[in-house]
Design a protein around this motif. Structure first.
Motif, PDB file in Angstrom:
ATOM      1  N   ALA A  88       1.006  -1.107  -0.004  1.00 55.22           N
ATOM      2  CA  ALA A  88       0.606   0.342  -0.173  1.00 55.22           C
ATOM      3  C   ALA A  88       1.001   1.066  -0.270  1.00 55.22           C
ATOM      4  O   ALA A  88       0.347   2.583  -0.438  1.00 55.22           O
ATOM      5  CB  ALA A  88      -0.772  -0.080   1.300  1.00 55.22           C
ATOM      6  N   ARG A  89       2.123   1.804   1.017  1.00 54.92           N
ATOM      7  CA  ARG A  89       3.049   2.024   0.703  1.00 54.92           C
ATOM      8  C   ARG A  89       3.602   2.813  -0.878  1.00 54.92           C
ATOM      9  O   ARG A  89       3.953   3.936  -0.661  1.00 54.92           O
ATOM     10  CB  ARG A  89       4.067   2.756   1.969  1.00 54.92           C
ATOM     11  N   THR A  90       3.670   1.556  -0.903  1.00 51.66           N
ATOM     12  CA  THR A  90       4.512   1.579  -2.266  1.00 51.66           C
ATOM     13  C   THR A  90       3.993   1.844  -3.435  1.00 51.66           C
ATOM     14  O   THR A  90       4.124   2.750  -3.869  1.00 51.66           O
ATOM     15  CB  THR A  90       4.822  -0.329  -2.919  1.00 51.66           C
ATOM     16  N   LEU A  91       2.533   1.316  -3.650  1.00 50.40           N
ATOM     17  CA  LEU A  91       1.440   2.195  -4.357  1.00 50.40           C
ATOM     18  C   LEU A  91       0.969   4.287  -4.422  1.00 50.40           C
ATOM     19  O   LEU A  91       0.829   4.206  -5.103  1.00 50.40           O
ATOM     20  CB  LEU A  91       0.266   1.430  -4.164  1.00 50.40           C
ATOM     21  N   GLY A  92       0.688   3.927  -2.373  1.00 51.75           N
ATOM     22  CA  GLY A  92       0.716   5.583  -2.532  1.00 51.75           C
ATOM     23  C   GLY A  92       1.917   6.438  -3.061  1.00 51.75           C
ATOM     24  O   GLY A  92       1.299   7.458  -3.775  1.00 51.75           O
ATOM     25  N   GLN A  93       3.417   5.899  -2.937  1.00 52.31           N
ATOM     26  CA  GLN A  93       4.102   6.136  -3.016  1.00 52.31           C
ATOM     27  C   GLN A  93       4.728   6.171  -4.468  1.00 52.31           C
ATOM     28  O   GLN A  93       5.106   7.516  -5.050  1.00 52.31           O
ATOM     29  CB  GLN A  93       5.125   6.081  -2.440  1.00 52.31           C
ATOM     30  N   GLN A  94       4.203   5.722  -4.841  1.00 50.78           N
ATOM     31  CA  GLN A  94       4.119   6.008  -6.962  1.00 50.78           C
ATOM     32  C   GLN A  94       3.277   6.522  -7.635  1.00 50.78           C
ATOM     33  O   GLN A  94       3.122   7.077  -8.707  1.00 50.78           O
ATOM     34  CB  GLN A  94       4.484   4.188  -7.499  1.00 50.78           C
ATOM     35  N   LEU A  95       2.300   6.389  -6.837  1.00 48.79           N
ATOM     36  CA  LEU A  95       1.123   6.724  -7.531  1.00 48.79           C
ATOM     37  C   LEU A  95       0.624   8.078  -7.122  1.00 48.79           C
ATOM     38  O   LEU A  95      -0.261   8.867  -7.841  1.00 48.79           O
ATOM     39  CB  LEU A  95      -0.258   6.083  -7.276  1.00 48.79           C
ATOM     40  N   ASN A  96       1.423   8.499  -6.277  1.00 51.74           N
ATOM     41  CA  ASN A  96       0.957   9.866  -5.398  1.00 51.74           C
ATOM     42  C   ASN A  96      -0.416  10.319  -5.056  1.00 51.74           C
ATOM     43  O   ASN A  96      -1.344  11.432  -5.447  1.00 51.74           O
ATOM     44  CB  ASN A  96       1.258  11.106  -6.133  1.00 51.74           C
ATOM     45  N   ILE A  97      -0.835   8.856  -4.393  1.00 56.73           N
ATOM     46  CA  ILE A  97      -2.289   9.101  -3.506  1.00 56.73           C
ATOM     47  C   ILE A  97      -2.575   8.697  -2.368  1.00 56.73           C
ATOM     48  O   ILE A  97      -1.171   7.898  -1.810  1.00 56.73           O
ATOM     49  CB  ILE A  97      -3.026   7.875  -4.709  1.00 56.73           C
ATOM     50  N   PRO A  98      -3.665   8.977  -2.048  1.00 61.05           N
ATOM     51  CA  PRO A  98      -3.570   8.475  -0.385  1.00 61.05           C
ATOM     52  C   PRO A  98      -3.299   7.271   0.146  1.00 61.05           C
ATOM     53  O   PRO A  98      -3.659   6.554  -0.235  1.00 61.05           O
ATOM     54  CB  PRO A  98      -4.892   8.917   0.111  1.00 61.05           C
ATOM     55  N   VAL A  99      -2.706   6.629   0.964  1.00 62.32           N
ATOM     56  CA  VAL A  99      -2.862   5.830   1.835  1.00 62.32           C
ATOM     57  C   VAL A  99      -3.372   5.646   3.191  1.00 62.32           C
ATOM     58  O   VAL A  99      -3.408   5.667   4.034  1.00 62.32           O
ATOM     59  CB  VAL A  99      -1.520   5.362   1.756  1.00 62.32           C
ATOM     60  N   PHE A 100      -4.986   5.006   3.126  1.00 58.09           N
ATOM     61  CA  PHE A 100      -5.767   4.648   4.821  1.00 58.09           C
ATOM     62  C   PHE A 100      -5.056   3.275   5.323  1.00 58.09           C
ATOM     63  O   PHE A 100      -5.141   2.550   4.889  1.00 58.09           O
ATOM     64  CB  PHE A 100      -6.545   4.947   4.816  1.00 58.09           C
ATOM     65  N   ALA A 101      -4.541   3.125   6.592  1.00 60.84           N
ATOM     66  CA  ALA A 101      -4.047   2.112   7.108  1.00 60.84           C
ATOM     67  C   ALA A 101      -5.661   2.076   8.455  1.00 60.84           C
ATOM     68  O   ALA A 101      -5.617   2.938   9.744  1.00 60.84           O
ATOM     69  CB  ALA A 101      -2.796   2.572   8.266  1.00 60.84           C
ATOM     70  N   ILE A 102      -6.330   0.972   8.095  1.00 59.05           N
ATOM     71  CA  ILE A 102      -7.604   0.582   8.760  1.00 59.05           C
ATOM     72  C   ILE A 102      -7.412  -0.528   9.737  1.00 59.05           C
ATOM     73  O   ILE A 102      -6.750  -1.121   9.309  1.00 59.05           O
ATOM     74  CB  ILE A 102      -8.317   0.495   7.736  1.00 59.05           C
ATOM     75  N   SER A 103      -7.248  -0.587  11.141  1.00 53.73           N
ATOM     76  CA  SER A 103      -7.698  -1.401  12.045  1.00 53.73           C
ATOM     77  C   SER A 103      -8.432  -2.551  11.520  1.00 53.73           C
ATOM     78  O   SER A 103      -9.101  -2.782  11.236  1.00 53.73           O
ATOM     79  CB  SER A 103      -8.081  -1.009  13.205  1.00 53.73           C
ATOM     80  N   THR A 104      -7.541  -3.472  11.569  1.00 57.24           N
ATOM     81  CA  THR A 104      -8.498  -4.819  11.533  1.00 57.24           C
ATOM     82  C   THR A 104      -9.742  -5.188  12.011  1.00 57.24           C
ATOM     83  O   THR A 104     -11.135  -6.209  12.292  1.00 57.24           O
ATOM     84  CB  THR A 104      -7.479  -5.920  11.848  1.00 57.24           C
ATOM     85  N   LEU A 105      -9.734  -4.525  13.646  1.00 55.90           N
ATOM     86  CA  LEU A 105     -10.623  -4.743  14.190  1.00 55.90           C
ATOM     87  C   LEU A 105     -12.117  -3.705  13.282  1.00 55.90           C
ATOM     88  O   LEU A 105     -12.923  -4.544  14.240  1.00 55.90           O
ATOM     89  CB  LEU A 105     -10.357  -4.758  16.305  1.00 55.90           C
ATOM     90  N   ALA A 106     -11.445  -2.910  13.724  1.00 50.98           N
ATOM     91  CA  ALA A 106     -12.822  -1.593  13.506  1.00 50.98           C
ATOM     92  C   ALA A 106     -13.289  -2.453  12.223  1.00 50.98           C
ATOM     93  O   ALA A 106     -14.772  -2.338  11.809  1.00 50.98           O
ATOM     94  CB  ALA A 106     -12.103  -0.661  12.822  1.00 50.98           C
ATOM     95  N   ALA A 107     -12.882  -2.661  10.818  1.00 54.05           N
ATOM     96  CA  ALA A 107     -13.397  -3.358  10.076  1.00 54.05           C
ATOM     97  C   ALA A 107     -14.201  -4.883  10.131  1.00 54.05           C
ATOM     98  O   ALA A 107     -15.320  -4.770  10.336  1.00 54.05           O
ATOM     99  CB  ALA A 107     -12.201  -4.251   9.021  1.00 54.05           C
TER     100      ALA A 107
END
Length: 219
Positions: A88-107
């Protein structure tokens, strides 16, 4: 005063990943009626095939169509969680887009939303951890408003401390034990990220950190 939510751009999509177990969960959607997801039980081969499945999954969309990425940040298995967050971090960096890290428990909690008829419900989520510990968190779901509030953030407890926390909790709650099928909540990862996106949040890729149960670890 009700906050005005931002609308998603036309012809744009969001992508979510769930790799905290030996299953791979992927979901993509445009929040305008078009959403698809799939789960693969890859076992120990997850790290070997995740990129291949990801490339095939997004078709017919392309990387240029992706407006943001969401990923399950844990708690979960160390290796699988790290793989998902790094991708996810790599995609965010390469595509210059936001990355949301979401809790497994919240999901897991969000997945319960459609199962309740009440307009507001409190959900406690517990998941087995390492060395006899328990991961736990408590959330309040607002069904009509399509929103969720964190009442007790993700934490790691001894079984006794978690039971004491629940016993002393003020008010009624439903207890969900997250023991299997976690990748099946990849659609919830996508939905929760979209709620944040609508509120104007645009987290940079380097802000996405895995949660292993003790503290965030740099990747």
């Amino acid at each position: 005063m009700t906050q005005e939510l931002e609308q998603f751009a036309a012809k744009k999509y969001a992508l979510s990943l769930h790799t905290t177990t030996r299953e791979l969960g992927l979901a993509i959607g445009n929040f305008a009626g078009e959403t698809r997801s799939h789960i693969w039980d890859l076992g120990y081969d997850l790290s070997s095939y995740v990129h291949q499945y990801l490339i095939e999954f997004i078709k017919p969309q392309t990387w240029r169509d992706i407006a943001f990425v969401a990923v399950a940040r844990g708690p979960g298995g160390f290796t699988g969680t790290r793989i998902g967050v790094v991708i996810a971090r790599t995609l965010g960096q390469q595509l210059n887009i936001p990355v949301f890290a979401i809790s497994t428990l919240a999901a897991v909690a969000w997945a319960e939303k459609g199962k309740n008829q009440e307009t507001s419900v409190v959900v406690a989520v517990e998941m087995p951890g390492q060395r006899g510990r328990v991961f736990g968190a408590i959330y309040q779901l607002f069904v009509d408003e399509e929103s969720m509030r964190v009442l007790l953030p993700d934490g790691v407890f001894t079984p006794e401390a978690w039971q004491e926390t629940l016993a002393n909790w003020h008010g009624e709650y439903s207890l969900i034990k997250a023991t299997s099928g976690l990748a099946g909540t990849v659609g919830s990862i996508l939905a929760l990220a979209y709620l944040d996106w609508q509120e104007g949040k645009r987290p940079d890729w380097f802000e996405a950190l895995p949660y292993y149960g003790q503290h965030p670890v740099e990747v």
